[in-house]
Design an enzyme around this catalytic site. Structure first.
Site, short mmCIF file in Angstrom:
data_model
loop_
_atom_site.label_atom_id
_atom_site.label_comp_id
_atom_site.label_asym_id
_atom_site.label_seq_id
_atom_site.Cartn_x
_atom_site.Cartn_y
_atom_site.Cartn_z
N GLY A 11 0.82 -1.21 0.00
CA GLY A 11 0.00 0.00 0.00
C GLY A 11 0.85 1.25 0.00
O GLY A 11 1.90 1.30 0.65
N ASP A 129 3.13 -0.47 11.85
CA ASP A 129 3.11 -1.78 12.51
C ASP A 129 4.35 -2.62 12.21
O ASP A 129 4.29 -3.86 12.27
CB ASP A 129 1.86 -2.56 12.10
N ARG A 171 -4.84 -1.97 9.50
CA ARG A 171 -4.71 -3.42 9.33
C ARG A 171 -5.01 -4.11 10.64
O ARG A 171 -6.08 -3.93 11.21
CB ARG A 171 -3.34 -3.78 8.75
#
Length: 318
Positions: A11, A129, A171
């Protein structure tokens, strides 16, 4: 090492272009040739690459998205696909690769590293993350985009005396939701890392109403559930809400100053690692210092959530 390449994968995140610019210009400064690989791992397999010059990355530091573009590549998940990619790198005389992206991109780099090819990973994802670094490229910009949306939605929530649920990306991680919730003064923040109870949310909302509060903001990370699912659960308890799903607006836009700076630092450090003959490493930041660490650590250790910050958000939203 005389020639390296750079690609963006996964992404898009604001600041990717700044990182590409840094890789290209640092490489040229170090007397290295640098090729840009288009469309991520798919482009790598197909050999879609060209030499980049100083002018190739002019006027991109302020642009969101990625000039090298990105694409999904199921073929790279196969042994045959990875061998094709390796053949392309070798046939083009490329001796090292900088990969800019998130978790999936890092896994691809780990596979190439296992084949003996030097890869250095630069973390770029709005989800923040990636284990080993406190901040990823794109997180700060996305956070400010979310905050801007919260501020605008709060105006409407106040005018109509309503409770709004705002769904944010992330996510399986809650960093974006937590930081946005604390910075935006949300009454409730739901993240995957912490358990929640619908009755407790209802009690908090009713408590606010009882003391004269006219509106409330709930931030829910997509890794918990969708905003519409939460709205249905609250409606079953007699709480009517309005839903806003921010979606891909969080990924776009001109990168913040912070994202431009860390992207520049990360990209330059990645080139330094390759010039030193080092591969299988990731770049990150800890305690305001740019660092490098073993790529395998990204997957062997868990991403850490700041639970103290989560507790603070609850304490300040009473």
């Amino acid at each position: 090492m005389k020639k390296i390449a750079v690609l963006t994968s996964g992404g898009d995140a604001p600041g990717m272009n700044a990182a590409v610019r840094a890789v290209v210009r640092k490489a040229i400064f170090e007397k290295l040739e640098v090729a840009g690989v288009y469309n991520g791992y798919q482009g790598l397999i197909e050999g879609r690459m060209e030499l980049l010059q100083l002018g190739s990355v002019g006027d991109i530091i302020q642009r969101g998205g990625t000039m090298l573009r990105s694409a999904r590549c199921p073929e790279f998940k196969t042994v045959e696909g990875r061998k094709k990619a390796l053949d392309q790198l070798e046939s083009n005389g490329i001796e090292g690769l900088v990969i800019i992206g998130g978790d999936g991109s890092f896994r691809g780099a780990l596979e190439l590293t296992a084949l003996g090819f030097p890869c250095v990973c630069v973390p770029a994802t709005i989800d923040n993350d990636i284990n080993g670094t406190q901040f990823t490229i794109g997180f700060d910009t996305a956070l400010n985009t979310v905050i801007d949306a919260i501020d605008k939605i709060r105006d409407t929530a106040t005018s109509h005396e309503r409770t709004f649920i705002i769904e944010v990306m992330g996510r399986n991680a809650g960093h974006l939701a937590l930081w946005a919730g604390l910075a935006g003064g949300a009454e409730t923040v739901l993240i995957p890392e912490e358990k929640y109870e619908i009755p407790a949310i209802v009690d908090r909302l009713k408590s606010g109403t009882d003391r004269g509060k006219k509106h409330s903001i709930i931030i829910v990370a997509e890794g918990v559930m969708s905003a519409n699912e939460l709205a249905e659960l609250l409606l079953q308890q007699g709480i009517e809400t309005r839903v806003s799903v921010l979606g891909h607006i969080q990924r776009g836009g001109s990168p913040s100053a912070r994202d431009r700076v860390i992207a520049s630092q990360y990209g330059a450090r990645a080139v330094e690692m390759l010039k030193e003959g080092r591969g299988g490493v990731a770049i990150g930041i800890r305690n305001h210092q740019v660092i490098d660490y073993n790529l395998i650590d990204v997957f062997e250790k868990s991403d850490v959530m700041d639970i103290a910050m989560y507790k603070l958000s609850k304490e300040l939203s009473i």
